[in-house]
Design a protein around this motif. Structure first.
Motif, PDB file in Angstrom:
ATOM      1  N   ARG A   1       4.395  10.247   3.766  1.00  0.00           N
ATOM      2  CA  ARG A   1       4.282   9.073   2.886  1.00  0.00           C
ATOM      3  C   ARG A   1       4.657   7.827   3.668  1.00  0.00           C
ATOM      4  O   ARG A   1       5.513   7.863   4.537  1.00  0.00           O
ATOM      5  CB  ARG A   1       5.224   9.197   1.688  1.00  0.00           C
TER       6      ARG A   1
ATOM      7  N   PHE B   1       0.846  -1.196   0.000  1.00  0.00           N
ATOM      8  CA  PHE B   1       0.000   0.000   0.000  1.00  0.00           C
ATOM      9  C   PHE B   1       0.880   1.244   0.000  1.00  0.00           C
ATOM     10  O   PHE B   1       1.707   1.411   0.892  1.00  0.00           O
ATOM     11  CB  PHE B   1      -0.877   0.051   1.254  1.00  0.00           C
ATOM     12  N   ASP B   2       0.685   2.113  -0.965  1.00  0.00           N
ATOM     13  CA  ASP B   2       1.367   3.410  -1.000  1.00  0.00           C
ATOM     14  C   ASP B   2       0.391   4.427  -0.424  1.00  0.00           C
ATOM     15  O   ASP B   2      -0.673   4.661  -0.998  1.00  0.00           O
ATOM     16  CB  ASP B   2       1.757   3.768  -2.431  1.00  0.00           C
TER      17      ASP B   2
ATOM     18  N   LEU C   1      -2.865   5.775  -2.333  1.00  0.00           N
ATOM     19  CA  LEU C   1      -2.427   6.197  -3.663  1.00  0.00           C
ATOM     20  C   LEU C   1      -2.391   5.032  -4.642  1.00  0.00           C
ATOM     21  O   LEU C   1      -2.773   5.180  -5.804  1.00  0.00           O
ATOM     22  CB  LEU C   1      -1.054   6.857  -3.585  1.00  0.00           C
ATOM     23  N   SER C   2      -1.912   3.883  -4.179  1.00  0.00           N
ATOM     24  CA  SER C   2      -1.873   2.706  -5.046  1.00  0.00           C
ATOM     25  C   SER C   2      -1.745   1.444  -4.206  1.00  0.00           C
ATOM     26  O   SER C   2      -1.331   1.491  -3.050  1.00  0.00           O
ATOM     27  CB  SER C   2      -0.711   2.786  -6.047  1.00  0.00           C
ATOM     28  N   VAL C   3      -2.134   0.344  -4.813  1.00  0.00           N
ATOM     29  CA  VAL C   3      -2.017  -0.973  -4.195  1.00  0.00           C
ATOM     30  C   VAL C   3      -1.351  -1.894  -5.208  1.00  0.00           C
ATOM     31  O   VAL C   3      -1.746  -1.927  -6.377  1.00  0.00           O
ATOM     32  CB  VAL C   3      -3.391  -1.565  -3.817  1.00  0.00           C
ATOM     33  N   ARG C   4      -0.368  -2.613  -4.763  1.00  0.00           N
ATOM     34  CA  ARG C   4       0.287  -3.609  -5.616  1.00  0.00           C
ATOM     35  C   ARG C   4       0.019  -4.978  -5.015  1.00  0.00           C
ATOM     36  O   ARG C   4       0.338  -5.221  -3.847  1.00  0.00           O
ATOM     37  CB  ARG C   4       1.778  -3.352  -5.702  1.00  0.00           C
ATOM     38  N   ARG C   5      -0.580  -5.852  -5.799  1.00  0.00           N
ATOM     39  CA  ARG C   5      -0.938  -7.192  -5.326  1.00  0.00           C
ATOM     40  C   ARG C   5      -0.136  -8.224  -6.111  1.00  0.00           C
ATOM     41  O   ARG C   5      -0.062  -8.150  -7.337  1.00  0.00           O
ATOM     42  CB  ARG C   5      -2.424  -7.439  -5.535  1.00  0.00           C
TER      43      ARG C   5
ATOM     44  N   GLU D   1      -7.312  -4.826   1.886  1.00  0.00           N
ATOM     45  CA  GLU D   1      -7.325  -3.641   1.015  1.00  0.00           C
ATOM     46  C   GLU D   1      -8.484  -2.715   1.378  1.00  0.00           C
ATOM     47  O   GLU D   1      -8.316  -1.494   1.450  1.00  0.00           O
ATOM     48  CB  GLU D   1      -7.412  -4.067  -0.441  1.00  0.00           C
TER      49      GLU D   1
END
Length: 97
Positions: free
Chosen positions: A51, A8-9, A86-90, A74
């Motif tokens: 951040r 998670f950003d 801001l963004s999620v990387r899975r 999430e």
């Protein structure tokens, strides 16, 4: 065996110090660990006030269960009013990898 990870950003709200940042990030990490039995930690942007990157991982024998838990994690982070996601990387690693 299946392994799932999320990254998670986050953009933090009105945070002016690293101490204030910790007071926002630590409860999120603790809630993820407590509610969903995942491994979670702040993993990047340690010296930036507003951040944070929170990473989590989970291992399961059932791909459906793993996907469900990652979805819940999430939603939990996205629903926190004190942060902007801001963004999620899975990433999902299965037996065929």
């Amino acid at each position: 065996m299946y392994v799932g990870t999320l990254s998670f950003d986050l953009l933090l709200g009105d945070v002016r110090s690293l101490k204030e940042k910790r007071s926002v990030v630590r409860p999120i990490v603790a809630e993820l660990q407590r509610k969903y039995a995942v491994s979670a930690a702040e993993v990047d942007h340690m010296n930036l006030h507003r951040r944070a990157i929170i990473g989590l991982a989970m291992v399961s024998g059932d791909a459906g269960h793993l996907s469900d838990v990652l979805d819940r994690c999430e939603r939990l982070v996205a629903g926190r009013p004190e942060v902007e996601l801001l963004s999620v990387r899975r990433r999902f690693h299965g037996e065929d990898d």
